[in-house]
Design a protein around this motif. Structure first.
Motif, short mmCIF file in Angstrom:
data_model
loop_
_atom_site.label_atom_id
_atom_site.label_comp_id
_atom_site.label_asym_id
_atom_site.label_seq_id
_atom_site.Cartn_x
_atom_site.Cartn_y
_atom_site.Cartn_z
N UNK A 117 42.03 33.54 40.16
CA UNK A 117 43.12 34.52 40.15
C UNK A 117 43.30 35.11 41.54
N UNK A 118 44.54 35.11 42.03
CA UNK A 118 44.91 35.81 43.26
C UNK A 118 45.64 37.09 42.86
N UNK A 119 45.16 38.23 43.34
CA UNK A 119 45.70 39.50 42.85
C UNK A 119 45.57 40.60 43.91
N UNK A 120 46.57 41.45 43.99
CA UNK A 120 46.53 42.58 44.90
C UNK A 120 45.66 43.71 44.37
N UNK A 121 45.18 44.53 45.29
CA UNK A 121 44.42 45.73 44.94
C UNK A 121 45.40 46.90 44.87
N UNK A 122 45.41 47.68 43.79
CA UNK A 122 46.34 48.82 43.70
C UNK A 122 46.18 49.76 44.89
N UNK A 123 47.31 50.20 45.44
CA UNK A 123 47.29 51.02 46.65
C UNK A 123 47.41 52.51 46.33
N UNK A 124 46.77 52.95 45.29
CA UNK A 124 46.90 54.34 44.86
C UNK A 124 46.39 55.32 45.91
N UNK A 125 45.44 54.90 46.73
CA UNK A 125 44.91 55.82 47.74
C UNK A 125 45.95 56.20 48.78
N UNK A 126 47.01 55.40 48.89
CA UNK A 126 48.07 55.69 49.85
C UNK A 126 49.13 56.63 49.30
N UNK A 127 49.10 56.90 48.00
CA UNK A 127 50.10 57.78 47.41
C UNK A 127 49.85 59.23 47.84
#
Length: 222
Positions: A117-127
């Protein structure tokens, strides 16, 4: 995403992981990865829900495809590799559907088979605090914005494309984001163990700063 420097490392890695066996691509789409992988001599089959995408694939290569949902559809035969690229597992909008996808991969694999699986990491720390939107791309003629629903663990990507006039073309893509640890638990529920995780297809180290990952899950050999 179609550039050789993006596609070639993915094809190299997948061909090596197939180890001479058959490969099944969930959500094969127009064959961005499957066509060059088949050209390497790997026997590739696909599952795809979108018939317009399959019409484009048929213009490129004669790859057998089952029309259906990647969480439930069944392709004939046994495979040594199932793979799912470019965040596509997020198109399944519930946790139950995503677990079903893992279980469907396991059903298609023989002993020791791999699910990649190729998948992005959620960027919640940038919110920023109190906000639920994040611009991920801003360039001439295009702006991309993600909006987050952290209660349902959903994000929606909004793509604004425009030219010289005042009108913009808008498209949206809803997804359910998954943390790496949650993805690993889904794998365990389906009988997999995590074999490796890297930041990209070239094998770069996965760190806390990695925006995405390539995770390889494997069934027991016996």
């Amino acid at each position: 995403m179609f550039a050789p420097e993006v596609v070639d490392p993915a094809v190299d890695r997948l061909a090596a992981l197939a180890e001479g066996g058959r490969a099944l691509e969930f959500a094969i789409g127009t064959g961005r990865v499957a066509v060059p992988l088949a050209a390497r001599g790997v026997s590739v089959t696909g599952i795809e829900l979108s018939e317009p995408m399959l019409a484009k694939l048929a213009e490129k290569a004669a790859i057998p495809v089952v029309v259906g949902d990647m969480a439930t559809a069944t392709a004939p035969g046994e495979f040594s590799l199932v793979y799912l690229v470019f965040n596509t597992i997020g198109n399944l909008l519930t946790q139950d559907e995503q677990i079903a996808c893992f279980r469907n991969a396991a059903r298609h694999l023989g002993p020791g088979g791999r699910f990649v699986i190729e998948l992005g990491v959620p960027e919640l720390r940038r919110l920023p605090p109190g906000q639920d939107a994040l611009v991920f791309t801003a360039e001439s003629g295009y702006v991309g914005v993600d909006t987050y629903d952290t209660v349902r663990q959903h994000l929606e990507s909004h793509h604004f494309t425009f030219g010289e006039g005042r009108q913009a073309r808008v498209s949206r893509c809803p997804q359910r984001y998954i943390w790496p640890a949650e993805l690993d638990l889904m794998g365990r529920l389906a009988g997999f163990e995590l074999e490796s995780r890297h930041a990209d297809w070239t094998g770069a180290e996965f760190t806390t700063r990695s925006p995405s990952h390539v995770s390889v899950y494997r069934l027991p050999s016996s």
